[in-house]
Scaffold this active site. Structure first.
Site, short mmCIF file in Angstrom:
data_model
loop_
_atom_site.label_atom_id
_atom_site.label_comp_id
_atom_site.label_asym_id
_atom_site.label_seq_id
_atom_site.Cartn_x
_atom_site.Cartn_y
_atom_site.Cartn_z
CB THR A 27 -0.92 -0.01 1.23
OG1 THR A 27 -1.80 -1.12 1.13
CG2 THR A 27 -1.73 1.27 1.33
CD GLN A 102 -3.21 -8.07 -1.11
OE1 GLN A 102 -3.08 -6.91 -0.76
NE2 GLN A 102 -2.55 -9.06 -0.54
CG HIS A 181 -5.32 -8.48 1.71
ND1 HIS A 181 -4.79 -9.22 2.75
CD2 HIS A 181 -4.76 -7.23 1.80
CE1 HIS A 181 -3.96 -8.47 3.43
NE2 HIS A 181 -3.92 -7.26 2.88
CG ASN A 184 -1.61 -7.79 6.99
OD1 ASN A 184 -0.99 -8.62 7.64
ND2 ASN A 184 -1.04 -7.09 6.03
CE1 TYR A 186 -6.53 -3.49 6.52
CE2 TYR A 186 -5.00 -5.10 5.60
CZ TYR A 186 -5.25 -3.84 6.11
OH TYR A 186 -4.24 -2.93 6.22
CG ASN A 241 -4.78 -3.38 10.58
OD1 ASN A 241 -4.48 -2.22 10.82
ND2 ASN A 241 -4.48 -3.98 9.42
N GLY A 307 10.38 -9.89 5.99
CA GLY A 307 11.71 -9.55 6.48
C GLY A 307 12.82 -10.46 5.98
N GLY A 328 9.05 -6.88 0.26
CA GLY A 328 8.27 -5.65 0.28
C GLY A 328 9.13 -4.42 0.45
#
Length: 375
Positions: A27, A102, A181, A184, A186, A241, A307, A328
């Site tokens: 994003t 996505q 998606h 996370n 959502y 989140n 990571g 990312g």
């Protein structure tokens, strides 16, 4: 070639990739306003990061106007957005790349200022996000999350239809596939997890019922694309989140075993050590590894993110824990990341302050390695 396994070919659905370095969905909040359509700046950004036979998973794009949670993110529900994305796709294809989109609905991770008519965000249940976390309003100011409105049972079919239409729109834009998606914190994960799903209808209660929304969305998208061009992203043991399941193993074991027979293009994990990395620099210690735990019950292709370095990515593939690695943050600051990893070039550090919103700075102005040598 420094990492031979990372640079070995891989079949993802009908696509033969030349390497296993995937650009993760990121994003960046730089779509045109008020249309929320991709614009020439976004075309340049994705084109910079495209490589022959390389897979890009484009940033999460709401499938419906009520699915937004951040200002300036591109959608996939209007003609203008389809046209904008088509320019991005064409640029990636011109470089020989493969690009998936996505599909997104944030659920409760939103604010009324971002919702049509100033309505409350929707969710499986009226469970607010922790007051310790802050959201962003339409004008970019911090605010506390509001208690969402629980979806009525009769409304859920229309949300699933929005995913189907979003998949149809992505096809019209020329994408090579789509990723659902489900991570996370959502909307899909809100349905999955018991702390955010307090429903008593067929979408709540048992693990099977809580997984129903994900499975119905997935089947709807498959109707448009065929299973071999659809991926699903999950974040077992994630905490982004204000998400998290007290005991994730039964839930995610059921979910993955349910998805496995569908013949998807891939399953995509966010490793728990990087959960919530969009908000701050995190590296959670002493947490499980999603790829290690769930690889044995997933028979298809597995992508994982979180990571990784060149060394740890190569090791994960060598151990059979994953088939490809999504990068990312370091793909943001290294548009030529695959070439840098292949040749052992130094990586440019990223600037977190420029991740979200803005124009060229921190977006399209990161140099390739040759430009650095000539500077």
């Amino acid at each position: 070639m420094k990492y031979p396994l990372l640079f070995s070919p891989l079949q993802i659905g009908p696509y033969q990739l030349r390497h296993r370095i995937v650009m993760a969905p990121l994003t960046r909040m730089r779509a045109a306003k008020p249309s929320l359509a991709p614009r020439p700046l976004n075309v340049e950004y994705y084109s910079q990061r495209a490589t022959p036979g390389g897979l890009i998973i484009a940033e999460a794009s709401p499938v419906i106007a009520t699915g937004f949670g951040n200002p300036g993110v591109p959608g996939i529900y209007s003609d203008a957005q389809i046209d904008g994305w088509r320019q991005v796709v064409d640029a990636v294809h011109d470089k020989g790349g493969v690009i998936f989109l996505q599909l997104w609905h944030v659920g409760r991770v939103s604010h009324s200022s971002l919702q049509p008519g100033g309505a409350l965000p929707v969710a499986p249940s009226a469970v607010p996000i922790s007051a310790e976390l802050k959201t962003m309003t339409a004008d970019g100011k911090p605010a506390q999350y509001e208690t969402p409105r629980a979806l009525e049972t009769g409304e859920i079919a229309s949300v699933i239809e929005a995913y189907r239409q979003g998949a149809r729109n992505a096809l019209a834009a020329g994408f090579d596939g789509v990723e659902i998606h489900g991570a996370n914190g959502y909307l899909i994960e809100q349905f999955l997890q018991s702390r955010t799903n307090l429903r008593t209808d067929q979408y709540g209660g048992s693990i099977e019922n809580r997984a129903r929304f994900l499975m119905e969305v997935t089947r709807a998208v498959i109707e448009i694309w065929g299973a071999d061009r659809v991926g699903v992203r999950l974040s077992p043991y994630g905490i982004a989140n204000d998400s998290g399941e007290a005991d994730p193993m039964p839930l995610y074991t059921h979910v993955i075993k349910s998805l496995d027979p569908l013949g998807l293009a891939y399953l995509h994990f966010i490793e728990p050590r990087s959960s919530g990395a969009g908000r701050a620099e995190v590296n959670h210690q002493n947490v499980p590894s999603a790829m290690v735990l769930f690889r044995p019950i997933w028979s298809g292709k597995l992508i994982t993110a979180g990571g990784f370095t060149g060394e740890t990515a190569e090791a994960a593939i060598a151990a059979g824990h994953a088939d490809a690695i999504a990068f990312g943050r370091i793909f943001i600051s290294n548009p030529d990341l695959p070439r840098r990893l292949a040749r052992g070039y130094q990586l440019t550090p990223y600037n977190r302050a420029t991740f979200y919103g803005g124009e060229e700075t921190g977006y399209t102005d990161y140099p390739e390695h040759d430009e650095l040598e000539q500077a």
